[in-house]
Design an enzyme around this catalytic site. Structure first.
Site, PDB file in Angstrom:
ATOM      1  N   CYS A   1      -0.159   1.974  -4.858  1.00  0.00           N
ATOM      2  CA  CYS A   1      -1.062   3.063  -5.229  1.00  0.00           C
ATOM      3  C   CYS A   1      -0.404   4.413  -5.003  1.00  0.00           C
ATOM      4  O   CYS A   1       0.512   4.545  -4.195  1.00  0.00           O
ATOM      5  CB  CYS A   1      -2.344   2.992  -4.399  1.00  0.00           C
ATOM      6  SG  CYS A   1      -3.381   1.604  -4.858  1.00  0.00           S
TER       7      CYS A   1
ATOM      8  N   HIS B   1       0.828  -1.192   0.000  1.00  0.00           N
ATOM      9  CA  HIS B   1       0.000   0.000   0.000  1.00  0.00           C
ATOM     10  C   HIS B   1       0.866   1.245   0.000  1.00  0.00           C
ATOM     11  O   HIS B   1       1.912   1.291   0.643  1.00  0.00           O
ATOM     12  CB  HIS B   1      -0.914  -0.009   1.224  1.00  0.00           C
ATOM     13  CG  HIS B   1      -2.016   0.988   1.109  1.00  0.00           C
ATOM     14  ND1 HIS B   1      -2.888   1.001   0.038  1.00  0.00           N
ATOM     15  CD2 HIS B   1      -2.381   2.019   1.904  1.00  0.00           C
ATOM     16  CE1 HIS B   1      -3.750   1.997   0.192  1.00  0.00           C
ATOM     17  NE2 HIS B   1      -3.462   2.630   1.315  1.00  0.00           N
TER      18      HIS B   1
END
Lengths: 426, 426
Positions: B105, B56
């Site tokens: 991301c 992440h």
């Protein structure tokens, strides 16, 4: 002194690649924004767009700022043009390739304020940034006699005609600049891109299937490079003077006057040129004047008089060239003057009415379509502002880098005036 | 579920390219920072460094943040690792090539606070960022049965062995991902680099002329991939059990037990494995367990028992493997258990003492030198944190993107704890 010769050459090279080029010298911020608006309107789905800027710049929080000629020091937000917004606007036109090349400094401003909000690019790819230098570093010029050269642009011009991927062209520039001992440890090219298709600036241009709307807009910009017709003026005394034109930038026109036939009763003919209205001569400074002379030498066959018509973007009506012929009448031995005027309308970029910035209108894209590596058109806009005392020079002799002075205020885009032009994507 | 298989494969591919690879799964922020410190210390003038992260991430004001497994939601500054600081540290080691690859991301956080100060990179070049996705966009995974695949890493693995410039390898990844209908209009690779020399990850490694200091540090990291020796344990009942090992990550060790010889008076032998101290099994979740099984199938010849030893970075003393042999004695018909212990020391990354983060020491670079495209060494660090519910999935069946939830707090690097490790350049 800006590297005028290089930008002029880049303009020619891009035209060889099939780009519709508009090159603009010394714009104010309002003029830059208007020019960018016009440029964006020319772009469309499938078109290759290229925006080039040489001049003073800076960086903060991952954003690059262009400094217009009228930016007071220290810079205020409303005096800078945000590069990332230009790229966003290009992408919103659904271009097949969007390239921004910056031969400008990227010195960081101190980061003590909240960065204002900008819209991110969409994840559609084919955007390319070519930076002359990396974060917080300067972009150097070499000064060699009367000629100054932006090192990045110099190498760019050497490689830009290559028919390989645009990113590979930029890598060649990076490698050449990386080997240049003048800038070792001072400047390094940065390339940032999302090129997902192997597009080249040399890709062929599709010539069929364009929409009427696109053709109309294209015509406006083609006009921006159209020169006034040369003309022979017949004076009553029998002298014939030819007035011809050459464009240095899309907003800088050169007028040349040459005595073609002397009259039977005239001698010692000289010609002077002036314009109505009078336009400023931005080349009157010592350095620029020399560069200008070099270019003039290339552009004409030793004319009797030349007139530089600069800042054509400010012209709101027709431009009239006044030709004053001075001669000695053989009979009377008197020095006499005869004048003629020549209306050349709105030459070059004057036809685009950059002084009229259209804040309200949103343009919708036409329905072109890009298949494979064929562009539906190519449009380039070149901006050049004086690096002057703001931009560091690397001199071939002493190779001395003079860093730009640190400034107190942060550059910020002016959200209020700019955002209304955006075509929001979602 | 993180794409464990892909990262494992990438690790193997990098080793084929001559990289000294350390791959780490599920680290806390403190562990990540300690691992990065160790990685940086291994780098030196002329070395090629590569840092890879899958998991992440997010972005703000041009900076990328990695989210460790212990980051509470909403994120606080001290829970994120700033990518740009890693690159700066790599550059400060005077590497010949510094590559950071992020399969994470880059959703933007709202920009309502002042970005804290970071040091810029120097203009020395040869830094390369390969982003799985562009600004404010997500990096997708394909989930296909028990196997999940980071789309970027999948294509990266297909091309990384190519002996061409690292930027061209990344361009191949970009073009492949650009053609993948699963992520069209959702994800596009971004490449950002200052590669001024045509360096390839496949460039040969210089094997001579290394300094003693470099060799010592190198030895520490070589150790991080050294497996404990396999061993045959002879039980009193006559049964012989072989215990062997395989590394999945540098902090995940697999132990396998196989009955090689049954005793004359024993039958129905089974083996169980345990460790002292007990280490957590991060693969016990349903999805990961399946992936694990696939890998186990590759790694061993159908063992009688396997033990997953995870989070080895937390191990402060020696690790002891306890082998319990259960069998039925043919004479007594009684089920009996016999145990043996096997001290395997500090296996894999446990030898690097990541729990001991050295805040004070500054390491000085050794005097290697890079000439041409030969690296003085290659070091790679791979980090993998669970994308889990935080990272959007693209499923092959329905191709549904589930965006990460917006969070209120801004990620910020913790200047107080991080800056003291910097070796300031000026």
């Amino acid at each position: 002194m800006a590297p005028i010769m290089d930008v002029h050459e880049l303009s020619n090279l891009l035209q060889q690649l099939g780009f519709r080029v508009v090159s603009l010298l010394d714009l104010t911020r309002e003029e830059m924004l208007a020019a960018i608006d016009k440029f964006i309107q020319l772009l469309d789905r499938g078109v290759y767009g290229l925006f080039y800027y040489a001049g003073h710049g800076c960086e903060r929080a991952g954003r690059n700022y262009l400094v217009a000629v009228d930016a007071p020091q220290p810079y205020e937000p409303e005096n800078c043009v945000c590069v990332q917004r230009i790229m966003l606007k290009m992408q919103e036109r659904r271009t097949a390739l969007s390239v921004i090349l910056l031969d400008a400094c990227r010195k960081w401003y101190k980061q003590q304020c909240i960065p204002s909000c900008i819209m991110p690019l969409g994840p559609t790819g084919n955007t390319v940034y070519g930076y002359a230098t990396c974060e917080d570093a300067e972009a150097f010029e070499v000064q060699d006699g009367g000629k100054s050269t932006g090192i990045f642009t110099k190498y760019l011009n050497e490689h830009i005609l290559q028919s390989e991927k645009v990113t590979h062209v930029l890598e060649r520039v990076s490698e050449d600049l990386g080997k240049d001992p003048l800038v070792t440890g001072k400047q390094v090219v940065e390339i940032k891109h999302t090129l997902k298709e192997p597009r080249s600036l040399a890709d062929p241009v599709r010539t069929t299937g364009h929409t009427k709307e696109l053709r109309l807009r294209d015509a406006c910009w083609r006009q921006a490079n159209e020169l006034p017709q040369k003309k022979r003026l017949m004076f009553r005394c029998g002298v014939e003077v030819e007035v011809s034109f050459s464009a240095l930038f899309s907003n800088v026109l050169m007028a040349f006057a040459t005595v073609k036939t002397t009259g039977l009763r005239t001698q010692d003919c000289t010609v002077t040129l002036s314009s109505i209205p009078t336009l400023e001569d931005i080349f009157s400074g010592p350095g620029r004047s020399e560069e200008m002379d070099t270019l003039l030498f290339q552009k004409s066959d030793n004319p009797d008089c030349t007139l530089r018509l600069c800042a054509l973007q400010k012209l709101k009506g027709s431009l009239v060239i006044k030709v004053d012929l001075h001669y000695t009448h053989m009979d009377s031995r008197l020095r006499q003057t005869e004048s003629k005027q020549m209306d050349i309308g709105k030459p070059l970029v004057a036809s685009c009415k950059l002084y009229k910035r259209n804040h309200a209108k949103k343009q919708e894209g036409a329905s072109g379509r890009s298949v494979g590596n064929i562009s539906d058109g190519k449009a380039a806009q070149l901006h050049q502002t004086p690096g002057g005392p703001r931009r560091p020079f690397t001199r071939k002799a002493e190779c001395a880098a003079q860093p730009a002075a640190a400034r107190g205020n942060e550059p910020e885009e002016n959200d209020e005036t700019e955002q209304q032009d955006f075509t929001f994507r979602h």
